[in-house]
Design a protein around this motif. Sequence first.
Motif, PDB file in Angstrom:
ATOM      1  N   HIS A 143      43.068  49.050  44.681  1.00  0.00           N
ATOM      2  CA  HIS A 143      41.866  48.254  44.441  1.00  0.00           C
ATOM      3  C   HIS A 143      41.469  47.427  45.668  1.00  0.00           C
ATOM      4  N   ASP A 144      42.437  47.066  46.491  1.00  0.00           N
ATOM      5  CA  ASP A 144      42.188  46.379  47.761  1.00  0.00           C
ATOM      6  C   ASP A 144      43.384  46.674  48.660  1.00  0.00           C
ATOM      7  N   HIS A 241      40.103  39.949  43.446  1.00  0.00           N
ATOM      8  CA  HIS A 241      40.848  40.377  42.273  1.00  0.00           C
ATOM      9  C   HIS A 241      41.827  39.311  41.776  1.00  0.00           C
ATOM     10  N   ARG A 375      38.634  42.371  38.529  1.00  0.00           N
ATOM     11  CA  ARG A 375      37.763  42.081  39.685  1.00  0.00           C
ATOM     12  C   ARG A 375      36.720  41.044  39.282  1.00  0.00           C
TER      13      ARG A 375
END
Length: 377
Positions: A143-144, A241, A375
């Motif tokens: 996600h990151d 997040h 998020r």
Amino acid sequence: MTEARETDARETKARETHAPEPARDAGDRTARIAALRAAYRADLDAGTDRFLGPRRTTCPWCSSGRLAPRLRTTDLLQHKPGRFTLDRCADCGHVFQNPQLTAEGLEFYYRDFYDGLGEQRMSGTFGGRAAMYRGRVEAMLPHDSAPKAWLDVGTGHGHFCATARTVLPGTVFDGLDFTDGVALAAREGRVDHAYRGAFPELAPTLASRYDVVSMFHYLEHSTDPDRELRAAHEAVRPGGHLLIEVPDPQSRYARLLGRWWLPWLQPQHLHFIPVANLRRRLAGLGFTVVAEQHAEAHDPVDLLAAVWLALDHTAPREDAPWLPARPGPLRRAARTALLLAGVPALLTATLLDRFAVRPLSRRLGLCNAYRLIARRQ
């Protein structure tokens, strides 16, 4: 003493056994216990009723009045005096300590658990869990993959951050906690910056500063989880997040093991949030849940911990400053003998946890925790 004390001892906490400290420290520990005994005796002589607040008649999560007792137990780790009740809401499934510890109660029951007498024990427990910490940080990578700034709330002694920086060497890892542990984490170089205090009170100074805010086994310690979630929304930048891991009150282990299920951890754990409740609350705050994990968050110690808690409860007490006097040699010998007799059961439980139950934990509904990644919109 204020409600800010709710953030004491936030690290998730107490997942291993209450093992004796090394023999070379026994003399020092005995002297420290003796020095603390008078203060504990004064606290207990003043009465324990002040450690619990008034009983709630409505659910703190949904305000329903349909409450029923879920569990009654005692302090099975430190064996400090007191009896504690967890209630369950029939409408939303939220489980919470009722009546809840007061500020004085939080101070009394956290004292010498993560810090003080318990610091060496807890530091050794958390410091040896690098594989678990890597799994937590790796859960964020899809996600990151390269967050610039990460805040770990309830960081304790900072062991998660120390491991996480080996996975993300370009990330700045800051830690926040209410205890002395966060200052130790900074001195040892495990966190880049240490914030000491209550997260909701510090959040305005941290507004939109972080790509990731993590809360690993933190919310269950809070007197007001919703307030903590709003603080997280404030600290996470838009598009960043929030990573949360908490005990799962819907785990079958919670029913099968009863009071011997370690994540109940009374009286320190105040709230147990079903995953659907937390998903809805995050959505209402402006988060989008992008991942839900159960097997990945499972810590395979349930049977081992249950056996240990039962043995430790049955055996004569080890020395502690809240006892009126040090146990005599016969009681100490009896304790040692019983614990040695329990070694085969402990080994069997460990093997079952890791090799029999763990591969099937999700399918059997035995996962003891869940993890959400959300998020900020």
